[in-house]
Design a protein around this motif. Structure first.
Motif, PDB file in Angstrom:
ATOM      1  N   ASP A  77     -14.295  36.366 -21.364  1.00  0.00           N
ATOM      2  CA  ASP A  77     -13.669  35.512 -22.184  1.00  0.00           C
ATOM      3  C   ASP A  77     -12.935  34.591 -21.366  1.00  0.00           C
ATOM      4  O   ASP A  77     -12.762  34.548 -20.324  1.00  0.00           O
ATOM      5  N   GLU A  78     -12.604  33.429 -22.313  1.00  0.00           N
ATOM      6  CA  GLU A  78     -11.891  32.391 -21.827  1.00  0.00           C
ATOM      7  C   GLU A  78     -10.657  32.434 -22.315  1.00  0.00           C
ATOM      8  O   GLU A  78     -10.383  32.844 -23.580  1.00  0.00           O
ATOM      9  N   VAL A  79      -9.500  31.994 -21.656  1.00  0.00           N
ATOM     10  CA  VAL A  79      -8.127  31.835 -22.247  1.00  0.00           C
ATOM     11  C   VAL A  79      -7.699  30.484 -21.810  1.00  0.00           C
ATOM     12  O   VAL A  79      -7.619  30.147 -20.872  1.00  0.00           O
ATOM     13  N   VAL A  80      -7.056  29.972 -22.946  1.00  0.00           N
ATOM     14  CA  VAL A  80      -6.545  28.505 -22.783  1.00  0.00           C
ATOM     15  C   VAL A  80      -5.259  28.438 -22.340  1.00  0.00           C
ATOM     16  O   VAL A  80      -4.320  29.090 -23.040  1.00  0.00           O
ATOM     17  N   VAL A  81      -4.890  27.903 -21.162  1.00  0.00           N
ATOM     18  CA  VAL A  81      -3.548  27.901 -20.530  1.00  0.00           C
ATOM     19  C   VAL A  81      -3.151  26.610 -20.160  1.00  0.00           C
ATOM     20  O   VAL A  81      -4.145  25.764 -19.569  1.00  0.00           O
ATOM     21  N   PRO A  82      -1.907  26.054 -20.085  1.00  0.00           N
ATOM     22  CA  PRO A  82      -1.335  24.940 -19.582  1.00  0.00           C
ATOM     23  C   PRO A  82      -1.446  25.112 -17.810  1.00  0.00           C
ATOM     24  O   PRO A  82      -1.269  26.345 -17.255  1.00  0.00           O
ATOM     25  N   THR A 109       7.775  16.849 -23.024  1.00  0.00           N
ATOM     26  CA  THR A 109       8.109  18.445 -23.182  1.00  0.00           C
ATOM     27  C   THR A 109       7.477  19.266 -22.305  1.00  0.00           C
ATOM     28  O   THR A 109       8.026  20.407 -22.199  1.00  0.00           O
ATOM     29  N   TYR A 110       6.618  18.872 -21.470  1.00  0.00           N
ATOM     30  CA  TYR A 110       5.908  19.546 -20.641  1.00  0.00           C
ATOM     31  C   TYR A 110       5.181  20.882 -20.938  1.00  0.00           C
ATOM     32  O   TYR A 110       4.761  21.525 -20.087  1.00  0.00           O
ATOM     33  N   CYS A 111       4.883  20.672 -22.582  1.00  0.00           N
ATOM     34  CA  CYS A 111       4.401  22.041 -22.599  1.00  0.00           C
ATOM     35  C   CYS A 111       2.912  21.823 -23.342  1.00  0.00           C
ATOM     36  O   CYS A 111       2.529  20.608 -23.466  1.00  0.00           O
ATOM     37  N   LEU A 112       2.129  22.932 -23.407  1.00  0.00           N
ATOM     38  CA  LEU A 112       0.748  22.779 -23.726  1.00  0.00           C
ATOM     39  C   LEU A 112       0.546  21.914 -25.084  1.00  0.00           C
ATOM     40  O   LEU A 112       1.208  22.127 -25.768  1.00  0.00           O
ATOM     41  N   HIS A 132       6.402  28.258 -22.934  1.00  0.00           N
ATOM     42  CA  HIS A 132       7.623  27.540 -23.415  1.00  0.00           C
ATOM     43  C   HIS A 132       8.393  27.237 -22.078  1.00  0.00           C
ATOM     44  O   HIS A 132       9.317  27.767 -21.880  1.00  0.00           O
ATOM     45  N   LEU A 133       8.145  26.121 -21.531  1.00  0.00           N
ATOM     46  CA  LEU A 133       8.571  25.659 -20.319  1.00  0.00           C
ATOM     47  C   LEU A 133       9.600  25.185 -20.206  1.00  0.00           C
ATOM     48  O   LEU A 133      10.072  24.493 -21.106  1.00  0.00           O
ATOM     49  N   TYR A 134      10.374  25.764 -19.273  1.00  0.00           N
ATOM     50  CA  TYR A 134      11.918  25.222 -18.937  1.00  0.00           C
ATOM     51  C   TYR A 134      12.732  25.639 -20.150  1.00  0.00           C
ATOM     52  O   TYR A 134      13.941  25.214 -20.298  1.00  0.00           O
ATOM     53  N   GLY A 135      12.280  26.420 -21.085  1.00  0.00           N
ATOM     54  CA  GLY A 135      13.234  27.130 -22.178  1.00  0.00           C
ATOM     55  C   GLY A 135      12.934  25.838 -23.381  1.00  0.00           C
ATOM     56  O   GLY A 135      13.770  25.990 -24.582  1.00  0.00           O
ATOM     57  N   PRO A 328      -4.263  14.677 -16.454  1.00  0.00           N
ATOM     58  CA  PRO A 328      -3.493  13.477 -15.794  1.00  0.00           C
ATOM     59  C   PRO A 328      -2.017  13.589 -16.114  1.00  0.00           C
ATOM     60  O   PRO A 328      -1.086  13.432 -15.327  1.00  0.00           O
ATOM     61  N   GLU A 329      -1.590  14.144 -17.333  1.00  0.00           N
ATOM     62  CA  GLU A 329      -0.237  14.284 -17.543  1.00  0.00           C
ATOM     63  C   GLU A 329       0.595  15.602 -16.762  1.00  0.00           C
ATOM     64  O   GLU A 329       1.522  15.377 -16.328  1.00  0.00           O
ATOM     65  N   THR A 330      -0.454  16.651 -16.594  1.00  0.00           N
ATOM     66  CA  THR A 330       0.039  17.765 -15.734  1.00  0.00           C
ATOM     67  C   THR A 330       0.072  16.989 -14.237  1.00  0.00           C
ATOM     68  O   THR A 330       1.300  17.353 -13.421  1.00  0.00           O
ATOM     69  N   ASP A 331      -0.731  16.199 -13.698  1.00  0.00           N
ATOM     70  CA  ASP A 331      -0.394  15.826 -12.418  1.00  0.00           C
ATOM     71  C   ASP A 331       0.692  14.754 -12.221  1.00  0.00           C
ATOM     72  O   ASP A 331       1.548  14.626 -11.182  1.00  0.00           O
ATOM     73  N   ARG A 332       0.971  14.006 -13.334  1.00  0.00           N
ATOM     74  CA  ARG A 332       2.092  13.137 -13.321  1.00  0.00           C
ATOM     75  C   ARG A 332       3.355  13.903 -13.270  1.00  0.00           C
ATOM     76  O   ARG A 332       4.163  13.694 -12.298  1.00  0.00           O
ATOM     77  N   ALA A 333       3.497  14.780 -14.017  1.00  0.00           N
ATOM     78  CA  ALA A 333       4.511  15.548 -14.233  1.00  0.00           C
ATOM     79  C   ALA A 333       4.940  16.548 -12.730  1.00  0.00           C
ATOM     80  O   ALA A 333       6.031  16.668 -12.071  1.00  0.00           O
ATOM     81  N   ALA A 334       3.879  17.038 -12.088  1.00  0.00           N
ATOM     82  CA  ALA A 334       4.039  17.664 -10.664  1.00  0.00           C
ATOM     83  C   ALA A 334       4.528  16.521  -9.783  1.00  0.00           C
ATOM     84  O   ALA A 334       5.250  17.206  -8.811  1.00  0.00           O
TER      85      ALA A 334
END
Ligand SMILES: *Cc1c(COP(=O)(O)O)cnc(C)c1O
Length: 365
Positions: A77-82, A109-112, A132-135, A328-334
């Motif tokens: 199985d595959e599971v989609v995650v941020p 919002t930094y969420c999926l 539900h990142l950061y709340g 790209p948005e993940t890398d930018r956020a990091a």
């Protein structure tokens, strides 16, 4: 003395007299493992999640792992995650033998991101894990219809989001299962601990079996299970903290409001339409490679801060070879995120000092 130069910690977990007394009471009672305190904690926590069934376990990671297991997610199985999350989100997938497929986040919002998630769904996709990142609640109003359309299970990673909601609906009540953590730095804690919420009584029963060697009644094992039980000591601490959670959450939200109004020159946290943000973290973005310098300046001024997360999961050693698109948005956020103190024990003077320091160090020049 004003005390205005005292260090301000990034987080301040509470272990007060009430928590200590609760622990002593449990130890004196002799019921220490998954007894009356755990049952009461499950009952009381369910009020936070629309009276869903609650199953207590020993950590948020265990909650994620057991939820996937109980939903039948496993090898093949595959599971989609941020990728922009704590590694536990993806570890849980690998721990059940499935493969995480990373999708990008919505900037702000930094969420999926629902479109990004949709783009990586394939014939082997079995589940989604929105975080539900950061709340801040993930876009469940778009992710649930997406999951329904493809027949996918949804496990909410609500480990940072006790009490958050979207259009009035609490997180942990959208998916097949919701997972909360009670690690000391979270909005409430139980020293260590986790909770799974579900509206499905059959799933709740399977979760109860899986956390305790596959037994409901002692030595009448029905399935293969693990030992991921919560102790009554942890539950007693959790119950004390749960009583404080509403006040603490309001204080976090009020603190965030002060920071929002005082910080200049940097984007403050976005709140999506209809979202109730509980500010597990108060996270600004510092662009142009200036983030680390800003953090150093805050440190110099005795103001704690933290980067969650400097390395996205898809760039961590165990996950580097996972399939998936560029993020790209993940890398930018990091590269840009910086979380400032927002915990309930801050005073107005602290908040003003934090806002002034970050505005001067990172703001428009
Ligand atoms: C803390 C956390 C977890 C894991 O919780 P533990 O109780 O530490 O196992 C999982 N996901 C996220 C997003 C978290 O912040």
């Amino acid at each position: 003395m004003s005390g205005s130069n005292l260090p301000i910690p990034a987080a301040r977990p509470v272990i007060g007299e009430a928590e200590i007394e609760a622990v002593v009471r449990v130890l004196r009672s002799g019921h220490v493992i998954q007894g009356p305190e755990v049952a009461a904690f499950e009952e009381e926590f369910s009020e936070l999640v629309g009276d869903r069934a609650c199953v207590a376990v020993n950590s948020g990671t265990s909650a994620l792992q057991l939820s996937l297991m109980a939903l039948g997610v496993g090898p093949g199985d595959e599971v989609v995650v941020p990728s922009f999350s704590f590694a536990a989100t993806a570890n849980a997938v690998r721990l059940v033998g499935a493969e995480p497929v990373f999708a990008d986040i919505t900037p702000g919002t930094y969420c999926l991101d629902p479109d990004a998630a949709s783009a990586v769904i394939g014939p082997r996709t079995a589940a989604l894990i929105p975080v539900h990142l950061y709340g801040h609640p993930a876009a469940m109003d778009r992710l649930m219809p997406l999951a329904d359309r493809h027949g996918l299970a949804v496990v909410e990673d609500a480990c940072q989001a006790h009490g958050a909601a979207l259009h009035g609906q609490p997180v942990g009540t959208f998916g097949n299962a919701g997972c909360f953590s009670f690690y000391p730095t979270k909005n409430m804690h139980a020293i260590e601990g986790g909770m799974i919420t579900t509206a499905d009584p059959q799933l709740a029963r399977t979760l109860r079996l899986l956390r305790n060697q596959g037994m409901e009644r002692r030595y009448e094992n029905e399935i293969v299970g693990a030992n991921l039980r919560m102790t009554d000591v942890a539950a007693a601490v959790g119950r004390v903290q749960l009583q404080q959670l509403p006040d603490w959450t309001e204080q976090r939200r009020a603190n965030a409001k002060v920071l929002d109004s005082r910080i200049e020159g940097l984007p403050v946290p976005q709140v999506a339409d209809g979202a109730r943000h509980v500010y597990h973290q108060y996270t600004v973005a510092v662009p142009d490679g200036r983030r680390d310098a800003v953090q150093q300046e805050l440190t110099r001024q005795g103001i704690g801060s933290a980067v969650y997360y400097p390395t996205p999961i898809h760039r961590l050693k165990p996950f580097r070879d996972a399939a998936g698109p560029a993020l790209p948005e993940t890398d930018r956020a990091a590269a840009e995120v910086l979380s400032l103190p927002v915990h309930p024990s801050l005073g107005l003077g602290d908040l003003e000092r934090i806002a002034r320091a970050v505005s001067m160090a990172g703001g428009a020049r």
